[in-house]
Design a protein around this motif. Structure first.
Motif, PDB file in Angstrom:
ATOM      1  N   THR A  89      50.739  41.913  -6.587  1.00  0.00           N
ATOM      2  CA  THR A  89      50.463  43.190  -7.251  1.00  0.00           C
ATOM      3  C   THR A  89      49.597  44.119  -6.404  1.00  0.00           C
ATOM      4  OG1 THR A  89      48.610  42.151  -8.405  1.00  0.00           O
ATOM      5  CG2 THR A  89      50.686  42.329  -9.616  1.00  0.00           C
ATOM      6  N   GLY A 133      51.758  48.272 -12.584  1.00  0.00           N
ATOM      7  CA  GLY A 133      51.670  46.851 -12.273  1.00  0.00           C
ATOM      8  C   GLY A 133      53.000  46.136 -12.213  1.00  0.00           C
ATOM      9  N   LYS A 191      54.094  42.328 -14.205  1.00  0.00           N
ATOM     10  CA  LYS A 191      52.757  42.176 -13.646  1.00  0.00           C
ATOM     11  C   LYS A 191      52.252  40.745 -13.791  1.00  0.00           C
ATOM     12  CE  LYS A 191      48.185  44.259 -14.018  1.00  0.00           C
ATOM     13  NZ  LYS A 191      47.383  45.269 -14.724  1.00  0.00           N
ATOM     14  N   CYS A 208      51.379  38.413 -10.427  1.00  0.00           N
ATOM     15  CA  CYS A 208      50.018  37.924 -10.152  1.00  0.00           C
ATOM     16  C   CYS A 208      50.030  36.465  -9.688  1.00  0.00           C
ATOM     17  CB  CYS A 208      49.143  38.046 -11.396  1.00  0.00           C
ATOM     18  SG  CYS A 208      48.649  39.730 -11.743  1.00  0.00           S
TER      19      CYS A 208
END
Length: 69
Positions: A4, A46, A61, A65
């Motif tokens: 991200t 994101g 997102k 991550c």
């Protein structure tokens, strides 16, 4: 750093994929494996569109991550 945080157009290589086993397997099927080259095409709030293994993949997102580059 997590996927991200990668800037648009900047190539990177996957160093690690975290999460539970089923999540790691799902991401591996999409092409997110250690050593794979990835490039962020666009990022919106994101959520990412990523080039990986000559394919464009949209990824949320929360999943992005877990991918460390």
């Amino acid at each position: 750093m997590p996927l991200t945080l990668l800037k648009e157009g900047e190539p990177a290589s996957v160093r690690k994929v975290g999460g539970k086993e089923d999540i790691r397997q799902f991401l591996a099927k999409l092409g997110f494996v250690t050593g794979a080259s990835v490039t962020v095409v666009s990022a919106t709030e994101g959520n990412l569109i990523v080039n990986v293994k000559d394919s464009r993949i949209a990824i949320g997102k929360d999943m992005a991550c877990r991918i460390i580059v």
